[in-house]
Design a protein around this motif. Structure first.
Motif: not given
Length: 358
Positions: A68-69, A75-76, A261-263, A266-268
């Motif tokens: 999943n990592t 995905s991001t 925080e931003t990443l 975005m899903g990471m």
């Protein structure tokens, strides 16, 4: 007067087949810009970053991610429809295409792994990082943070022609590896501005604030766009018909961004938590959990009458969580700025200049 868009392109080069990752890189660039520009702390501030540098670094780290990592990183970055082989081969192709300097342009990109003495990443990860991402490796003793900071800053300064000299301030003694990515660009304008025409002019940061800037001047025909509406809907499709070159304000800006925080927004998420799976990077991953502890990005842009110089560096700090250590047009309002490669359509740098004096 409205709020305008400033667009800047590389000198043209012959077009060749482009890597499959490029459309996805452009989508990520605009997704990241929208996240950064809507953050409360960004209001009225300059925004400038290299989306390609960030994509390169995170794609390289995905070599060692599993499960999943890995899925969250892909995905991001917008790679959900691509295989790891397509992504890696795309960057191998891109590095080859970008690594050609010309008389009017210098462009350098690369990566490095600063590995703690005694810490041994998986051989396949090191080989693939070198093969696909030109990632050289060198050792650092993170148990002596002050010495490690000096060594890494010295490396970044060398690769960025001393434009970024003191990016790393402190290091966690538990750090075992740091990934460094850099992009350096210097380009001369095909039609330089006349230095004698540069003069002081008012630049309106907002309705209540104005600053004095050196304004370059040229008589020519240019397309321009009102930024407020464009910024809401901006995407890679807007670049299809943008072919004008225009530099007006003489300026130098620098932006420093912490992307953790931003990443995550975005899903990471997993990469920053105890659930991170970097078993493709570290031996004995069942006993030692490797996580992202910092993702820092700095970019510098300098524009004058002769051309443009831009630089960016990104570092990802990894530590062990457990186990081991003809009309007159005056651009005097905030504007967007892009540096593109015309052969690959890569967005190497992008941002928003709210105040050219900062």
């Amino acid at each position: 007067l409205g709020i305008f868009l400033l667009l800047c392109l590389f000198p043209r080069r012959s077009r060749r087949s482009v890597p499959q990752t490029l459309p996805h890189n452009a989508d990520f660039a605009f997704s990241l810009y929208k996240k950064l520009s809507t953050h409360p702390e960004a209001k009225g501030k300059n925004i400038f970053f290299s989306p390609l540098s960030i994509s390169m670094a995170l794609s390289m780290l995905a070599l060692g991610a599993k499960g999943n990592t890995h899925s969250q990183i892909f995905s991001t970055l917008g790679y959900s429809t691509l295989t790891p082989d397509q992504v890696n081969e795309g960057y191998e192709h891109l590095f080859h295409m970008l690594g050609h300097s010309q008389e009017a342009m210098q462009l350098e990109a690369g990566s490095a792994l600063a590995v703690h003495e005694g810490f041994k990443p998986v051989d396949k990860f090191l080989k693939d990082a070198q093969h696909f991402y030109e990632g050289e490796a060198f050792t650092v003793d993170y148990s002596k943070p002050e010495v490690a900071v000096q060594e890494i800053n010295k490396y970044i300064a060398k690769k960025t022609k001393d434009m970024i000299t003191d990016m790393v301030k402190t290091l966690d003694p538990q750090t075992v590896m740091m990934l460094i990515n850099y992009i350096y660009f210097r380009g001369k304008l095909e039609d330089p501005f006349e230095v004698s025409l540069t003069h002081e002019f008012d630049f309106y940061v907002n309705e209540n604030t104005k600053v004095t800037v050196d304004m370059m001047e040229r008589t020519d025909q240019f397309d321009f766009y009102h930024m407020e509406e464009l910024e809401k809907q901006i995407s890679r499709d807007h670049f299809k018909n943008w072919e004008e070159k225009l530099f007006v304000t003489l300026f130098k800006i620098s932006a420093f961004i912490s992307l953790q925080e931003t990443l995550q927004e975005m899903g990471m998420v997993e990469a920053f938590s105890g659930a991170a799976d970097f078993s493709g990077l570290i031996f004995n991953s069942h006993f030692c959990i490797l996580i992202f502890s910092q993702v820092l990005h700095q970019a510098v842009l300098k524009v004058n009458e002769e051309g443009t110089e831009a630089d960016a560096a990104l570092i990802v700090e990894l530590r062990l969580l457990s186990g081991w250590l003809s009309e007159i047009m005056v651009l005097n309002r905030p504007f967007l700025v892009f540096i593109l490669d015309s052969s690959t359509r890569s967005i190497l740098f992008m941002g928003k200049v709210n105040n050219p004096t900062e």
